[in-house]
Design a protein around this motif. Structure first.
Motif, short mmCIF file in Angstrom:
data_model
loop_
_atom_site.label_atom_id
_atom_site.label_comp_id
_atom_site.label_asym_id
_atom_site.label_seq_id
_atom_site.Cartn_x
_atom_site.Cartn_y
_atom_site.Cartn_z
N GLY A 164 0.84 -1.03 0.09
CA GLY A 164 0.44 -0.27 -0.03
C GLY A 164 0.84 1.67 0.09
N THR A 165 0.77 1.98 -0.46
CA THR A 165 0.63 3.39 -0.53
C THR A 165 0.33 4.70 -0.73
OG1 THR A 165 3.11 5.13 -1.77
CG2 THR A 165 1.08 3.84 -3.17
N GLN A 166 0.61 5.46 0.87
CA GLN A 166 -0.49 6.61 0.67
C GLN A 166 -0.94 7.87 -0.63
OE1 GLN A 166 -2.62 6.86 3.44
NE2 GLN A 166 -3.45 8.68 2.02
N VAL A 167 -2.71 8.11 -1.08
CA VAL A 167 -1.72 8.80 -2.18
C VAL A 167 -3.24 9.96 -0.93
CG1 VAL A 167 -3.83 10.19 -3.71
CG2 VAL A 167 -1.84 8.08 -3.83
N THR A 168 -2.73 11.34 -0.85
CA THR A 168 -3.00 12.46 -0.24
C THR A 168 -3.06 13.50 -0.95
OG1 THR A 168 -2.40 11.59 1.82
CG2 THR A 168 -3.34 13.94 2.07
N VAL A 169 -5.40 14.41 -1.28
CA VAL A 169 -5.63 14.60 -2.23
C VAL A 169 -5.42 16.64 -1.07
CG1 VAL A 169 -5.95 16.18 -3.83
CG2 VAL A 169 -5.29 13.53 -4.00
N SER A 170 -5.03 17.32 -0.87
CA SER A 170 -5.58 18.72 -0.62
C SER A 170 -4.42 19.57 -0.35
CB SER A 170 -4.77 18.13 1.29
OG SER A 170 -5.43 18.88 2.12
#
Length: 115
Positions: free
Chosen positions: A108-114
């Motif tokens: 798993g790899t975290q993707v954060t759109v902010s």
């Protein structure tokens, strides 16, 4: 044993782009399918995109037209180009690999759109 190594996650502003990569090792055979799922806290893992050995693709409705999946069979790698990212795309993205009826997952790899 198949091993999947993901890369490319991170923090991006709305409207931005990211490219995820997943490299597979440990098998002499090209997988039937590779792709990506994603998961947010409290929710089930959901399909984002799948690409088969002959490069047939499928996308979740929420990402169609913004995300593009591709694979390099020679390298055993699958990619996910994500454009026009939205806050609702924030999730942990998991690489998926299917071969001879067996399924494997990346870490798993975290993707954060902010903003």
């Amino acid at each position: 044993q198949v091993r999947l190594v993901e890369s490319g996650g991170g923090l991006v502003q709305p409207g931005g782009s990211l490219r995820l990569s997943c490299a597979a090792s440990g098998s002499r055979f090209s997988p039937d399918a590779m792709g990506w799922y994603r998961q947010t806290p409290g929710n089930q893992r959901e399909l984002v995109s799948i690409i088969t050995k002959d490069h047939t693709t499928d996308y979740a409705a929420a990402v169609k037209g913004r995300f593009t999946v591709s694979r390099d069979n020679a390298k055993g790698t699958v990619y996910l180009q994500m454009n026009s990212l939205k806050s609702e795309d924030t999730a942990v993205y998991y690489c998926y690999y299917r071969s001879f009826g067996n399924r494997y997952w990346g870490q798993g790899t975290q993707v954060t759109v902010s903003s």
